[in-house]
Scaffold this active site. Structure first.
Site, mmCIF file in Angstrom:
data_model
loop_
_atom_site.group_PDB
_atom_site.id
_atom_site.type_symbol
_atom_site.label_atom_id
_atom_site.label_comp_id
_atom_site.label_asym_id
_atom_site.label_seq_id
_atom_site.Cartn_x
_atom_site.Cartn_y
_atom_site.Cartn_z
ATOM 1 N N ASP A 119 0.822 -1.204 0.000
ATOM 2 C CA ASP A 119 0.000 0.000 0.000
ATOM 3 C C ASP A 119 0.859 1.258 0.000
ATOM 4 O OD1 ASP A 119 -2.653 0.515 -0.303
ATOM 5 O OD2 ASP A 119 -3.108 0.698 1.829
ATOM 6 N N ASP A 169 -8.939 -2.425 2.423
ATOM 7 C CA ASP A 169 -8.844 -1.785 3.734
ATOM 8 C C ASP A 169 -9.876 -2.328 4.709
ATOM 9 O OD1 ASP A 169 -6.806 -0.142 2.751
ATOM 10 O OD2 ASP A 169 -8.250 1.285 1.950
#
Length: 482
Positions: free
Chosen positions: A333, A393
């Protein structure tokens, strides 16, 4: 040179007048725009997109006097166009572009006498403006500041925490049923036939992360083709997920269980109707996916179902696998959000570019929870009218929450791991939104969610003197009594 986003507020000549806002790109080093409409001045728009305005002889005398003029982008510089327009009496110069809008840059020192606002606008917006508002259009330019906080973040927060908490709880329910099946050979055989769980080992975790990296890079370079593959996969996966979620609820209802026989098998009629409903929901979304007014609601419902089913189905065998998965995806990420802007030609992160649709592509990846911005700003018009939270997420920390819930069930821990990890996830989400509001740029949520959940789970295990068992995982027989 900096590029700033602003809004062109256009109104038609009808009664009542039709109004619509469009995105513009301007340079704040050249001109400052009003912060709100109250301080902005309306002026008539003159459409001269048939010319590039590189010569004053291209426009008849007096045609631009006291007007906002829109011309096409050409080979001459922006400020050369601006000086011609200013000398002809224009009040605003809009430069229409058929390609992606970019920063306005030029040598300002050579044209200190140019004072009129100059801005980029999409040619497609000019065409839409004429189709929507007619030929007689009044426009003004302004640039409202970004809000410190958008209430849509609260909606995103509630969806994310609800999904993670429910997914973890569902995984614990499935674990409890598996534990009970151990004591009964007949029931164990039935559970094995129904079992659809997939267990990730450290090796498969690493392979999974590599596949994620490769897929993201492929999407960046081949987005306009692969986006339809992702849409098709999402429709199929969300249909199955929505069915599994609703079937689990329906299974708890004791009435309406009439069956029909087919191919030497019997199936509940209500499950047939449920399957038709789930397929219809996915088809409706696929057809109207670009309808911003309401399609986001259906996408979020399908997305929540997908995340719930994923968290329940994909099992982490031990805390070690959780650490490897969350740690690698945290690096993934951070790299694709913060590092790739130094690599890409346009200086945009690959993650943000793919999430928003590279190069202005109208098709968006259905891998996010979308909630409309509730506070009107430049971002509502220019960037993204929606607040976004990626499925990853939710799913990635959700797998840890689900492991904590299963560990609670296996060791009779009274949900202490599950509740602690869920609260840690909520705190991580709040921290993400705080940093987002302060930095006013997209954030890799896992940067905050992973440390919060991993550290909290580790502290709970250490405090309860169960770290070794928590790290290696527990078998069904350990610590459970039927």
């Amino acid at each position: 040179v900096t590029a700033d986003e602003g809004i062109l507020h256009a109104s038609g000549s009808g009664i009542p007048p039709t109004v619509k806002d469009y995105c513009i790109i301007y340079n704040s080093n050249w001109v400052s725009l009003p912060k709100n409409l109250d301080n902005a001045t309306l002026m008539s728009l003159e459409n001269l997109t048939s010319t590039v305005l590189c010569s004053s002889s291209e426009v008849p005398s007096g045609l631009m006097k006291d007007k906002a003029v829109v011309v096409m982008r050409g080979n001459c510089t922006f400020l050369e166009k601006a000086r011609i327009a200013q000398n002809a009496g224009a009040k605003v110069l809009l430069i229409a572009s058929k390609t992606r809008l970019s920063a306005l840059s030029d040598n300002k020192t050579d044209f200190e006498d140019v004072t009129l606002p100059v801005a980029f606008i999409s040619y497609d917006d000019i065409v839409d403006m004429q189709l929507t508002l007619g030929n007689e259009i009044n426009v003004t330019l302004y640039s409202p500041p970004l809000p410190e906080f958008d209430c849509g973040m609260v909606v995103i927060f509630l969806i994310a925490v609800f999904t993670v908490a429910l997914g973890g709880y569902w995984s614990g329910v499935a674990e409890l049923k598996n534990l009970k099946a151990v004591a009964s050979p007949g029931e164990r055989e039935i559970r094995q036939k129904k079992e659809e769980n997939v267990t990730l080992t450290p090796v498969t975790v690493i392979l999974f992360v590599v596949i994620c990296c490769v897929m993201l890079v492929l999407l960046y370079f081949f987005y306009k083709w692969l986006v339809y593959v992702i849409i098709a996969v999402f429709c199929l996966a969300s249909t199955v997920s929505l069915y599994n979620c609703l079937a689990a609820l329906i299974g708890e209802i004791p009435f309406g269980q009439c069956r029909i026989a087919c191919c030497n098998k019997s199936i509940e009629v209500r499950l047939i109707f449920l399957a038709v409903f789930c397929i219809a929901a996915a088809v409706v979304w696929a057809v109207f996916r670009n309808e911003d007014r309401w399609a986001w609601i259906l996408q979020d419902i399908l997305g929540v179902a997908f995340c719930l089913n994923f968290v329940k189905t994909l099992k982490m065998p031990d805390f070690k696998s959780c650490v490897i998965l969350l740690g690698l995806l945290l690096l993934y990420d951070v790299f694709f959000v913060f590092v790739t802007p130094f690599i890409t030609k346009n200086g945009t992160s690959i993650m943000v570019e793919v999430a928003a649709g590279p190069f202005g592509n109208s098709e968006k990846l259905p891998v996010v929870i979308r909630v409309p911005r509730l506070e009107y700003s430049v971002s509502t018009v220019c960037d993204l009218p929606f607040l976004l939270l990626g499925f990853g997420d939710i799913i990635v920390p959700g797998l840890l929450v689900a492991y904590c819930r299963r560990f609670d069930v296996q060791t009779s821990s009274s949900s202490v791991y599950y509740i602690s990890c869920t609260i840690a996830y909520a705190i991580g989400m709040v921290l993400t939104f705080v940093v987002l509001a302060l930095m006013k740029m997209g954030q890799p949520a896992l940067l905050y969610l992973v440390p919060c959940t991993l550290i909290t789970s580790s502290l709970v295990a250490w405090k309860r003197k169960q770290m070794k068992r928590f790290w290696k995982g527990s078998s069904y027989q350990v610590g459970w009594r039927p």
